[in-house]
Design a protein around this motif. Sequence first.
Motif, mmCIF file in Angstrom:
data_model
loop_
_atom_site.group_PDB
_atom_site.id
_atom_site.type_symbol
_atom_site.label_atom_id
_atom_site.label_comp_id
_atom_site.label_asym_id
_atom_site.label_seq_id
_atom_site.Cartn_x
_atom_site.Cartn_y
_atom_site.Cartn_z
ATOM 1 N N PHE A 107 36.349 28.136 51.820
ATOM 2 C CA PHE A 107 36.344 29.322 50.956
ATOM 3 C C PHE A 107 35.583 30.490 51.582
ATOM 4 O O PHE A 107 35.790 31.637 51.170
ATOM 5 C CB PHE A 107 35.818 28.971 49.573
ATOM 6 N N CYS A 108 34.735 30.230 52.556
ATOM 7 C CA CYS A 108 34.156 31.340 53.332
ATOM 8 C C CYS A 108 35.247 32.025 54.161
ATOM 9 O O CYS A 108 35.285 33.267 54.267
ATOM 10 C CB CYS A 108 33.038 30.828 54.240
ATOM 11 N N ILE A 109 36.140 31.214 54.742
ATOM 12 C CA ILE A 109 37.266 31.780 55.508
ATOM 13 C C ILE A 109 38.201 32.556 54.576
ATOM 14 O O ILE A 109 38.656 33.659 54.899
ATOM 15 C CB ILE A 109 38.039 30.659 56.240
ATOM 16 N N VAL A 110 38.483 31.976 53.405
ATOM 17 C CA VAL A 110 39.331 32.652 52.419
ATOM 18 C C VAL A 110 38.719 33.989 52.030
ATOM 19 O O VAL A 110 39.417 35.015 51.964
ATOM 20 C CB VAL A 110 39.524 31.763 51.163
ATOM 21 N N PHE A 111 37.414 34.010 51.776
ATOM 22 C CA PHE A 111 36.747 35.247 51.386
ATOM 23 C C PHE A 111 36.835 36.287 52.494
ATOM 24 O O PHE A 111 37.060 37.480 52.226
ATOM 25 C CB PHE A 111 35.281 34.969 51.037
ATOM 26 N N TRP A 150 37.124 44.367 34.303
ATOM 27 C CA TRP A 150 35.673 44.610 34.286
ATOM 28 C C TRP A 150 35.287 45.384 35.543
ATOM 29 O O TRP A 150 34.782 44.813 36.518
ATOM 30 C CB TRP A 150 34.915 43.289 34.220
ATOM 31 N N PRO A 151 35.501 46.693 35.554
ATOM 32 C CA PRO A 151 35.301 47.499 36.763
ATOM 33 C C PRO A 151 33.852 47.615 37.223
ATOM 34 O O PRO A 151 33.602 48.057 38.352
ATOM 35 C CB PRO A 151 35.865 48.867 36.362
ATOM 36 N N ARG A 152 32.897 47.238 36.375
ATOM 37 C CA ARG A 152 31.498 47.307 36.801
ATOM 38 C C ARG A 152 31.193 46.332 37.939
ATOM 39 O O ARG A 152 30.234 46.513 38.691
ATOM 40 C CB ARG A 152 30.571 47.010 35.614
ATOM 41 N N VAL A 153 31.997 45.280 38.012
ATOM 42 C CA VAL A 153 31.875 44.331 39.125
ATOM 43 C C VAL A 153 32.946 44.686 40.153
ATOM 44 O O VAL A 153 34.133 44.751 39.826
ATOM 45 C CB VAL A 153 32.063 42.875 38.645
ATOM 46 N N SER A 154 32.543 44.940 41.377
ATOM 47 C CA SER A 154 33.478 45.405 42.404
ATOM 48 C C SER A 154 34.474 44.324 42.796
ATOM 49 O O SER A 154 34.255 43.128 42.536
ATOM 50 C CB SER A 154 32.706 45.849 43.653
ATOM 51 N N TYR A 155 35.545 44.766 43.455
ATOM 52 C CA TYR A 155 36.564 43.825 43.931
ATOM 53 C C TYR A 155 35.950 42.769 44.833
ATOM 54 O O TYR A 155 36.223 41.571 44.684
ATOM 55 C CB TYR A 155 37.659 44.582 44.693
ATOM 56 N N GLU A 156 35.112 43.187 45.768
ATOM 57 C CA GLU A 156 34.540 42.228 46.728
ATOM 58 C C GLU A 156 33.653 41.198 46.029
ATOM 59 O O GLU A 156 33.656 40.021 46.379
ATOM 60 C CB GLU A 156 33.751 42.983 47.800
ATOM 61 N N SER A 160 47.491 26.094 52.770
ATOM 62 C CA SER A 160 46.438 26.193 51.755
ATOM 63 C C SER A 160 45.645 27.477 51.906
ATOM 64 O O SER A 160 45.290 28.128 50.906
ATOM 65 C CB SER A 160 45.498 24.984 51.859
ATOM 66 N N LEU A 161 45.339 27.850 53.136
ATOM 67 C CA LEU A 161 44.628 29.108 53.374
ATOM 68 C C LEU A 161 45.450 30.292 52.892
ATOM 69 O O LEU A 161 44.936 31.194 52.208
ATOM 70 C CB LEU A 161 44.322 29.265 54.868
ATOM 71 N N GLY A 216 45.992 34.794 49.039
ATOM 72 C CA GLY A 216 46.822 35.619 48.162
ATOM 73 C C GLY A 216 46.371 35.562 46.714
ATOM 74 O O GLY A 216 46.305 36.590 46.022
ATOM 75 N N LEU A 217 46.007 34.371 46.238
ATOM 76 C CA LEU A 217 45.590 34.221 44.845
ATOM 77 C C LEU A 217 44.221 34.841 44.589
ATOM 78 O O LEU A 217 44.004 35.484 43.555
ATOM 79 C CB LEU A 217 45.570 32.735 44.463
ATOM 80 N N ILE A 218 43.287 34.664 45.516
ATOM 81 C CA ILE A 218 41.967 35.294 45.365
ATOM 82 C C ILE A 218 42.115 36.808 45.328
ATOM 83 O O ILE A 218 41.484 37.499 44.507
ATOM 84 C CB ILE A 218 41.034 34.877 46.520
ATOM 85 N N THR A 219 42.979 37.344 46.185
ATOM 86 C CA THR A 219 43.206 38.790 46.218
ATOM 87 C C THR A 219 43.746 39.302 44.890
ATOM 88 O O THR A 219 43.232 40.278 44.326
ATOM 89 C CB THR A 219 44.193 39.146 47.352
ATOM 90 N N SER A 220 44.781 38.629 44.369
ATOM 91 C CA SER A 220 45.389 39.069 43.107
ATOM 92 C C SER A 220 44.410 38.940 41.945
ATOM 93 O O SER A 220 44.283 39.851 41.122
ATOM 94 C CB SER A 220 46.645 38.246 42.807
ATOM 95 N N CYS A 221 43.732 37.801 41.867
ATOM 96 C CA CYS A 221 42.802 37.577 40.759
ATOM 97 C C CYS A 221 41.631 38.552 40.814
ATOM 98 O O CYS A 221 41.202 39.071 39.775
ATOM 99 C CB CYS A 221 42.293 36.137 40.789
ATOM 100 N N ALA A 222 41.100 38.808 42.007
ATOM 101 C CA ALA A 222 39.976 39.738 42.140
ATOM 102 C C ALA A 222 40.385 41.156 41.760
ATOM 103 O O ALA A 222 39.616 41.895 41.120
ATOM 104 C CB ALA A 222 39.426 39.699 43.569
#
Length: 436
Positions: free
Chosen positions: A132-136, A311-317, A292-293, A298-304
């Motif tokens: 998940f570090c690589i995914v991030f 909740w825009p107070r928390v940034s995308y990253e 899997s990667l 793709g899913l982390i990107t869409s969900c984030a």
Amino acid sequence: MNKLNNREIMFIGFMLFSMLFGAGNLIFPAYLGQTAGENIWQAVLGFIISDAGLALLAFIAIAKSGTFQALVNRVNPVFALLFPMTIYLCIGPGLAIPRAGSLAYEMGLKPFLPSTLESSTGALFIYTIIFFCIVFWFAKSPSKLMDRFGKVLTPSLLILILIVFIKALITNLADFKEASFIYKDNPISQGFLDGYQTMDAIGALIYGIVFTNIFNSKQIKEQSLQIKYLTLFGLICGLLLAFCYFIIAYLGASASVPGTADNGAIVLSSVLHQLFGQSGTIILGLIFTLASLSVSIGLITSCAQYFSTIWPRVSYEKWAAILCLVSGIVANLGLSQILKVSVPILALLYPIAIALIILGLFHNKLPFNRRPVYAITILFVGLFSLVEITNSILLNGSLSPWLAYVPMQAQGFGWILPGLLGFIGGSIYEKRYFSF
């Protein structure tokens, strides 16, 4: 008027394929091939229609509606909040992403561990941290996804699958066996139901936010052009998916599996070992890790992107980091536990999603297309699906004799009649109270 060139269209189509094609897209068609046997081609056809076909229709429905949020707003404000949230949580950190991380470990690392570490929870924990570090790292810069997917991940994955297929063609593998009972009578409909497990149709609904951002960055505002491009992306992706499913299902049907295989991972392990010996474990590990990667990124990107909009107070990253952390924690529950909860959840979400996609596709063609039609149709479909799940999980099938009277229930599509009744009822209500 800004347009995309052919190279950009191809790369985005490749990117979409990588975002949809995860570890589940490997194990489910392989298991289908093994159990469908002689009826493999009918079963895989149903699988492709359910998976790639519905995903393509979902993209077109989103394009015609403008956004996914605009589509769900036609149903009800409460539904517009809860349904997308449920999809993002299930296909994100609650189910699909942890499943991908856990499968990557099971197939990419675990076979190479010494026996003393195979049952260790510590090995999975360390692996998920690295994974998940690589995914991030990939997901934290969504503007670079097209190049990273189109130039690196997708070609690598397709080349590996193609190598395996060519080797299978020149190797004398086992003949297809007799179809198991679930594929003997209704192979197409059973294959269609199996396609639910990949979650690609509901994944396509939430990926709309990624393409909205791409169109905004390219300043492509015209809806007809967006529909055209999304159709092209979907066709490229659909053809790649169909190509891979035919190959993987063929491999599954040709595998000589000792005893009874519980899942497609065992089937693929068996056939890759038959083709390449010990090297097959390495090839399979690479295929699972890349798939899997890709889907996790793709899913982390869409969900984030979705949660940073809510909740825009928390940034995308920061959202990407939070989602990677939660997904890693859930992945440590283990693959078996994650797969156990997926079937009832998808049995509830998929009929609702399909009904929503159909309404979105024909919105401008329907004589009655206001909120009552959407709301009552979705309500009837959702209630029937809920009754089915309650019957199978809590009531041990005690309602099955009554549900058997519903047309197409035996094929797994009993929700269609309630949906049609809901549509008719909503149309009558709209005509009576909203015609003026």
